[in-house]
Enzyme design. Structure first.
Site, PDB file in Angstrom:
ATOM      1  N   ARG A 120       0.852  -1.307   0.003  1.00  0.00           N
ATOM      2  CA  ARG A 120       0.203   0.090   0.158  1.00  0.00           C
ATOM      3  C   ARG A 120       0.963   1.306   0.038  1.00  0.00           C
ATOM      4  NH1 ARG A 120      -3.125  -3.045   3.813  1.00  0.00           N
ATOM      5  NH2 ARG A 120      -4.875  -3.823   2.675  1.00  0.00           N
ATOM      6  N   LYS A 142       1.671  11.179 -11.105  1.00  0.00           N
ATOM      7  CA  LYS A 142       0.576  10.295 -11.853  1.00  0.00           C
ATOM      8  C   LYS A 142       1.468   9.081 -12.184  1.00  0.00           C
ATOM      9  CE  LYS A 142      -2.721  12.990 -14.275  1.00  0.00           C
ATOM     10  NZ  LYS A 142      -3.388  13.656 -15.377  1.00  0.00           N
ATOM     11  N   GLU A 235      -6.185  16.235 -10.236  1.00  0.00           N
ATOM     12  CA  GLU A 235      -6.964  16.826 -11.391  1.00  0.00           C
ATOM     13  C   GLU A 235      -8.433  17.007 -11.393  1.00  0.00           C
ATOM     14  OE1 GLU A 235      -4.901  15.087 -14.956  1.00  0.00           O
ATOM     15  OE2 GLU A 235      -6.914  15.097 -15.807  1.00  0.00           O
ATOM     16  N   HIS A 246      -3.029  15.701 -25.680  1.00  0.00           N
ATOM     17  CA  HIS A 246      -3.504  14.532 -25.406  1.00  0.00           C
ATOM     18  C   HIS A 246      -4.541  13.540 -25.546  1.00  0.00           C
ATOM     19  CE1 HIS A 246       0.294  15.511 -23.154  1.00  0.00           C
ATOM     20  NE2 HIS A 246       0.535  14.334 -22.522  1.00  0.00           N
ATOM     21  N   HIS A 264       5.267   8.559 -27.644  1.00  0.00           N
ATOM     22  CA  HIS A 264       4.339   9.359 -26.965  1.00  0.00           C
ATOM     23  C   HIS A 264       4.459  10.829 -27.259  1.00  0.00           C
ATOM     24  CE1 HIS A 264       2.017  10.925 -23.737  1.00  0.00           C
ATOM     25  NE2 HIS A 264       2.759  11.675 -23.309  1.00  0.00           N
TER      26      HIS A 264
HETATM   27  N1  LIG Z   1       3.017  10.417 -15.284  1.00  0.00           N
HETATM   28  C1  LIG Z   1       3.091  11.447 -15.999  1.00  0.00           C
HETATM   29  O1  LIG Z   1       2.543  12.693 -15.707  1.00  0.00           O
HETATM   30  C2  LIG Z   1       3.539  11.590 -17.578  1.00  0.00           C
HETATM   31  C3  LIG Z   1       3.584  12.810 -18.280  1.00  0.00           C
HETATM   32  C4  LIG Z   1       3.842  12.549 -19.556  1.00  0.00           C
HETATM   33  C5  LIG Z   1       4.335  11.429 -19.991  1.00  0.00           C
HETATM   34  N2  LIG Z   1       4.130  10.079 -19.357  1.00  0.00           N
HETATM   35  C6  LIG Z   1       4.447   9.008 -20.045  1.00  0.00           C
HETATM   36  O2  LIG Z   1       5.843   8.931 -20.301  1.00  0.00           O
HETATM   37  C7  LIG Z   1       6.343   8.057 -21.037  1.00  0.00           C
HETATM   38  C8  LIG Z   1       7.048   8.199 -22.171  1.00  0.00           C
HETATM   39  O3  LIG Z   1       8.398   8.847 -21.607  1.00  0.00           O
HETATM   40  P1  LIG Z   1       9.693   8.798 -22.282  1.00  0.00           P
HETATM   41  O4  LIG Z   1       9.540   9.552 -23.401  1.00  0.00           O
HETATM   42  O5  LIG Z   1      10.715   9.290 -21.313  1.00  0.00           O
HETATM   43  O6  LIG Z   1      10.062   7.321 -22.795  1.00  0.00           O
HETATM   44  P2  LIG Z   1      10.767   5.992 -22.298  1.00  0.00           P
HETATM   45  O7  LIG Z   1      11.062   5.938 -20.938  1.00  0.00           O
HETATM   46  O8  LIG Z   1      10.482   5.043 -23.368  1.00  0.00           O
HETATM   47  O9  LIG Z   1      12.397   6.609 -22.891  1.00  0.00           O
HETATM   48  C9  LIG Z   1      12.560   6.835 -24.228  1.00  0.00           C
HETATM   49  C10 LIG Z   1      13.720   6.139 -24.795  1.00  0.00           C
HETATM   50  O10 LIG Z   1      15.061   6.500 -24.164  1.00  0.00           O
HETATM   51  C11 LIG Z   1      15.704   5.472 -23.315  1.00  0.00           C
HETATM   52  N3  LIG Z   1      16.641   6.010 -22.395  1.00  0.00           N
HETATM   53  C12 LIG Z   1      16.040   6.404 -21.258  1.00  0.00           C
HETATM   54  N4  LIG Z   1      17.140   7.347 -20.993  1.00  0.00           N
HETATM   55  C13 LIG Z   1      18.201   7.268 -21.474  1.00  0.00           C
HETATM   56  C14 LIG Z   1      19.506   7.813 -21.572  1.00  0.00           C
HETATM   57  N5  LIG Z   1      19.861   8.592 -20.285  1.00  0.00           N
HETATM   58  N6  LIG Z   1      20.316   7.703 -22.658  1.00  0.00           N
HETATM   59  C15 LIG Z   1      20.028   7.021 -23.714  1.00  0.00           C
HETATM   60  N7  LIG Z   1      18.557   6.302 -23.678  1.00  0.00           N
HETATM   61  C16 LIG Z   1      17.824   6.794 -22.612  1.00  0.00           C
HETATM   62  C17 LIG Z   1      14.746   4.507 -22.979  1.00  0.00           C
HETATM   63  O11 LIG Z   1      15.019   3.383 -22.898  1.00  0.00           O
HETATM   64  C18 LIG Z   1      13.562   4.576 -24.236  1.00  0.00           C
HETATM   65  O12 LIG Z   1      14.260   3.934 -25.261  1.00  0.00           O
HETATM   66  C19 LIG Z   1       4.868   7.523 -21.855  1.00  0.00           C
HETATM   67  O13 LIG Z   1       4.633   6.276 -21.479  1.00  0.00           O
HETATM   68  C20 LIG Z   1       3.928   8.563 -21.137  1.00  0.00           C
HETATM   69  O14 LIG Z   1       2.760   8.038 -21.089  1.00  0.00           O
HETATM   70  C21 LIG Z   1       3.655  10.116 -18.071  1.00  0.00           C
END
Ligand SMILES: NC(=O)c1ccc[n+]([C@@H]2O[C@H](COP(=O)([O-])OP(=O)(O)OC[C@H]3O[C@@H](n4cnc5c(N)ncnc54)[C@H](O)[C@@H]3O)[C@@H](O)[C@H]2O)c1
Length: 366
Positions: A120, A142, A235, A246, A264
């Site tokens: 939890r 989130k 929210e 989005h 994304h």
């Molecule tokens: N929680 C929230 O408020 C919120 C807000 C926006 C987006 N998101 C979520 O975030 C996700 C997208 O995040 P993202 O774009 O970071 O994607 P991701 O986590 O898939 O990272 C993108 C790529 O970069 C690589 N990577 C990570 N760090 C690295 C580094 N230092 N050097 C080289 N490669 C690296 C990863 O392995 C991956 O291949 C989606 O699932 C989206 O829904 C969440």
């Protein structure tokens, strides 16, 4: 050390802009000594940052459990979360232990979700290593995973204890991922900081190669998010503004089944342009605003339509269907965040679906 204080009534925390070593050193030994620390990461983030994190943690008396996944959105799955939980419980992970997420938004959302539900809720530190995660997903609590019915439909709010943003971790990030993160960075300017948009316009040639400028814009963009989250943590109202781009974006992403053809942030950059086009059709913003944003996106290399995506033909009816099953739907109406001008948006749930159809046809070049 530059810091943002996320002053929530319950569970306040700091976002530190520092290298991982310095950030970790702010943890009081008495809060983790004798504890287990689970590091959840993926191959790319771990290859470039795990040694530094291990070194930073070496002065504490802790037992480290490492869980390194293969990269990709496909990790945001209930089954993956369950496997992680099983591994932690089989290692006798306890209520007072700590989870550290080291990676992009996928790792942050997944590890935060695990930290929110195991026993939890256990302590959680987020070390975002992508631009997207540094400006957006690491702040606000989130967390969650995707469902076959849509994105982020399963999850919980779980605030981290600490966020450590090390700009140096971005040096290994592929250009495509940098740009995907830039879509969320500029989204914050378009929602609530017109001056930041002008700053980005003026520095467009140097944003990614001058780390002083990059650090400045990451910080300012993250501030917009932190301010909104502090005002409306769960929210209930204005936080929904952060969903600019989005409703369209999630549907496009979902259409491609998270298989890597569209990231994304890429879906969000197209979604932002579609939101501006919707506003324009409804007379909510001026054509000049759309053109300014579209030019900026084209100049920096963000996607503005789906022309460059080859393969599966996108069907507007299917996209509208997916928009209807997005979690931003209330009482069956599609909620859209629509720009009024640069730096100001409004939330609408009364947009006629014919308008959405028209925008889809225009953006899909049908
Ligand atoms: N929680 C929230 O408020 C919120 C807000 C926006 C987006 N998101 C979520 O975030 C996700 C997208 O995040 P993202 O774009 O970071 O994607 P991701 O986590 O898939 O990272 C993108 C790529 O970069 C690589 N990577 C990570 N760090 C690295 C580094 N230092 N050097 C080289 N490669 C690296 C990863 O392995 C991956 O291949 C989606 O699932 C989206 O829904 C969440």
């Amino acid at each position: 050390m530059r810091t943002i204080e996320v002053n929530l009534d319950k569970d306040p925390y700091k976002v530190l802009y520092s290298d991982i070593q310095q950030g970790i050193q702010t943890i009081q030994p008495e809060s983790i000594d004798g504890r287990k620390v689970a590091i959840i990461s993926d191959d790319h983030a771990a290859n470039n940052n795990l040694d530094g994190l291990r070194k930073a943690l070496s002065s504490y008396d802790i037992k480290i459990i490492e869980i390194i996944l293969s990269p990709g959105e496909k990790n945001k799955e209930l089954m993956v979360a369950e496997n992680i939980i099983d591994k932690l419980l089989s290692n006798k992970f306890e209520r007072g232990d700590l989870i550290i997420g080291l990676g992009g938004g996928v790792i942050g959302d997944l590890s935060g979700f695990v930290a929110g539900i195991i026993h939890r809720g256990v302590k959680f530190i987020n070390i975002p290593t992508t631009l997207l995660a540094q400006v957006d997903s690491s702040i606000g609590g989130k967390t969650g995973v995707n469902s076959q019915y849509g994105k982020n439909l399963i999850g919980c709010f779980k605030q981290p204890e600490l966020v450590i943003c090390d700009i140096n971790s971005l040096s290994t990030l592929p250009k495509r991922d940098l740009l995907a993160g830039y879509a969320e960075l500029i989204k914050h300017a378009l929602i609530g900081d017109a001056e930041l948009f002008s700053y980005l316009q003026n520095n467009i040639k140097n944003i990614f190669n001058d780390y002083t400028i990059l650090q400045e814009v990451i910080h300012r963009s993250a501030l917009v998010k932190a301010d909104i989250v502090m005002e409306d943590t769960h929210e209930k109202n204005i936080r929904a503004q952060l969903n600019l781009g989005h409703t369209y974006g999630h549907a496009i992403e979902s259409f491609y089944k998270y298989d890597g053809r569209i990231l994304h942030g890429e879906a969000i950059s197209i979604g932002i342009i579609m939101a501006f086009k919707t506003s324009l059709r409804l007379g909510l913003c001026k054509a000049d605003h759309l053109h300014l944003v579209e030019d900026h996106f084209n100049n920096i290399g963000l996607l503005t339509d789906l022309k460059s995506l080859n393969g599966k033909k996108i069907l507007p009816e299917k996209i509208i269907d997916l928009m209807r099953s997005d979690k931003k739907v209330t009482n069956g109406s599609i909620n859209l965040v629509l720009p009024r001008e640069i730096g100001r948006v409004e939330i609408r749930n009364d947009v006629n679906e014919n308008v959405i159809q028209d925008v889809l046809h225009e953006t899909l070049h049908l």
